[in-house]
Design an enzyme around this catalytic site. Structure first.
Site, mmCIF file in Angstrom:
data_model
loop_
_atom_site.group_PDB
_atom_site.id
_atom_site.type_symbol
_atom_site.label_atom_id
_atom_site.label_comp_id
_atom_site.label_asym_id
_atom_site.label_seq_id
_atom_site.Cartn_x
_atom_site.Cartn_y
_atom_site.Cartn_z
ATOM 1 C CD GLN A 1 -16.023 98.676 35.443
ATOM 2 O OE1 GLN A 1 -16.950 99.128 34.772
ATOM 3 N NE2 GLN A 1 -14.792 98.617 34.985
ATOM 4 C CG LEU A 2 -16.425 90.175 36.424
ATOM 5 C CD1 LEU A 2 -17.506 90.144 35.346
ATOM 6 C CD2 LEU A 2 -15.172 89.444 35.943
ATOM 7 C CG ASP B 1 -3.076 91.482 50.480
ATOM 8 O OD1 ASP B 1 -3.023 91.321 49.239
ATOM 9 O OD2 ASP B 1 -2.168 92.049 51.125
ATOM 10 C CB ILE B 2 -5.263 87.754 46.135
ATOM 11 C CG1 ILE B 2 -4.851 88.912 45.223
ATOM 12 C CG2 ILE B 2 -6.772 87.649 46.279
ATOM 13 C CD1 ILE B 2 -5.284 88.726 43.770
ATOM 14 C CE1 TYR C 1 -1.144 99.323 40.618
ATOM 15 C CE2 TYR C 1 -1.295 99.301 38.223
ATOM 16 C CZ TYR C 1 -0.929 99.932 39.397
ATOM 17 O OH TYR C 1 -0.338 101.182 39.349
ATOM 18 C CB THR D 1 -6.267 92.664 29.704
ATOM 19 O OG1 THR D 1 -6.375 93.836 28.894
ATOM 20 C CG2 THR D 1 -4.784 92.367 29.886
ATOM 21 C CE1 TYR E 1 -4.319 95.601 33.807
ATOM 22 C CE2 TYR E 1 -4.574 95.924 31.442
ATOM 23 C CZ TYR E 1 -5.056 95.451 32.655
ATOM 24 O OH TYR E 1 -6.270 94.811 32.690
ATOM 25 C CE LYS F 1 -5.190 90.941 34.131
ATOM 26 N NZ LYS F 1 -5.932 90.512 35.347
ATOM 27 C CD1 TRP G 1 -10.816 98.196 25.163
ATOM 28 C CD2 TRP G 1 -12.210 99.461 23.955
ATOM 29 N NE1 TRP G 1 -10.116 98.674 24.090
ATOM 30 C CE2 TRP G 1 -10.936 99.450 23.326
ATOM 31 C CE3 TRP G 1 -13.252 100.174 23.357
ATOM 32 C CZ2 TRP G 1 -10.674 100.140 22.157
ATOM 33 C CZ3 TRP G 1 -12.992 100.860 22.174
ATOM 34 C CH2 TRP G 1 -11.721 100.853 21.585
#
Length: 282
Positions: free
Chosen positions: A11-12, A37-38, A62, A102, A126, A130, A151
């Site tokens: 998205q970003l 592939d980071i 992820y 996040t 998650y 992060k 969100w």
């Protein structure tokens, strides 16, 4: 200035690609998995060795919140190891890393907007992964910007807005959680802010909160989506316990953006205005 964007198909990253033409002074190298592939340290290192980047915007993540509860290795591999690999690669070449985190690093137990100094205490894996990524970058690289957001949605990829509109085509009514409070964020607004910061050559490195302004529940968000799209599907507010999920969500994760506003002097749009702008584009 030359900029590497990882996870550019999300998205970003997609919004950054669309906005790139607005910044002719910036040159972009858009990459995504499997091209880059980071989690592969040698591949990342080789890429930085071969290119003279000024910035790396890490949009790779992820983000499957519920799956992360059982896919912890995969979550850590991307959100921790991948982030650390990028930070390590940036350091010897004096590259500034811009990383996205996040609101899920918080436990959601409060009721006042969360500052960057607020105690972190994620309630799902998650969020744990992060937070690990944030700390790895902070401990490795001075020249970084970490932007916690919340969100996220856009006209690209899969997200809550698209899901609600899709469900409304086959359902007469929907039950939507009304006691999880946060702020929807239009990915295009965040992308624009990031590019403005790069263009300004800011050296105010560190951790920042960025979401759209305002406060909403998922119920409020859904009602607004349907209102703008003139959808007649009935929306019923329900408590979290009526919709159990493998991963817990914070009940309150509204973030305080005052540090961001004061540092960069960039206007942050109100979430309803941004939602309308997104739906007008779709």
């Amino acid at each position: 200035m030359k900029i590497l964007v990882t996870g550019s198909g999300g998205q970003l990253g997609s919004e950054i690609q669309e906005l790139a033409s607005e910044f002719p002074e910036l040159q972009f190298d858009f990459t995504d998995y499997p091209e880059l592939d980071i989690t592969n340290a040698s591949l990342v290192s080789d890429l930085f060795k071969q290119n003279k980047y000024d910035y790396c915007i890490n949009c790779a993540a992820y983000t499957a919140v519920d799956k992360a509860e059982t896919e912890r290795e995969a979550s850590d591999r991307i959100n921790l190891t991948g982030s650390l690999n990028l930070a390590k690669a940036c350091k010897p070449y004096d590259v500034t890393l811009i990383h996205i985190s996040t609101d899920f690093v918080f436990n959601g137990g409060g009721s006042t907007p969360l500052k960057e100094t607020h105690l972190t205490d994620p309630v799902n894996y998650y969020g744990v992964s992060k937070l690990k990524g944030e700390r790895a970058i902070q401990n490795t690289l001075k020249k970084h910007f970490i932007f916690r957001t919340s969100w996220l949605y856009s006209s690209h990829g899969e997200n809550f807005v698209k899901t609600m509109l899709r469900l409304s085509q086959t359902r007469d009514e929907l039950n939507i959680i009304a006691d999880q409070i946060g702020t929807p964020t239009y990915a295009r607004d965040l992308a624009w802010a990031i590019l403005l910061i790069i263009s300004s050559k800011s050296t105010s490195y560190g951790l920042y909160h960025y979401s759209n302004e305002g406060v909403a529940s998922w119920y409020d968000f859904t009602k607004a989506i349907f209102e703008y799209r003139k959808v007649n599907t009935k929306v019923n507010p329900i408590p979290t316990e009526k919709y159990p999920t493998p991963a817990k969500r914070p009940h309150y994760s509204v973030m305080d953006k005052s540090k961001f506003r004061e540092t960069f002097e960039i206007e942050i749009p109100y979430w309803r205005e941004s939602l309308k702008a997104c739906l007008d584009r779709a």
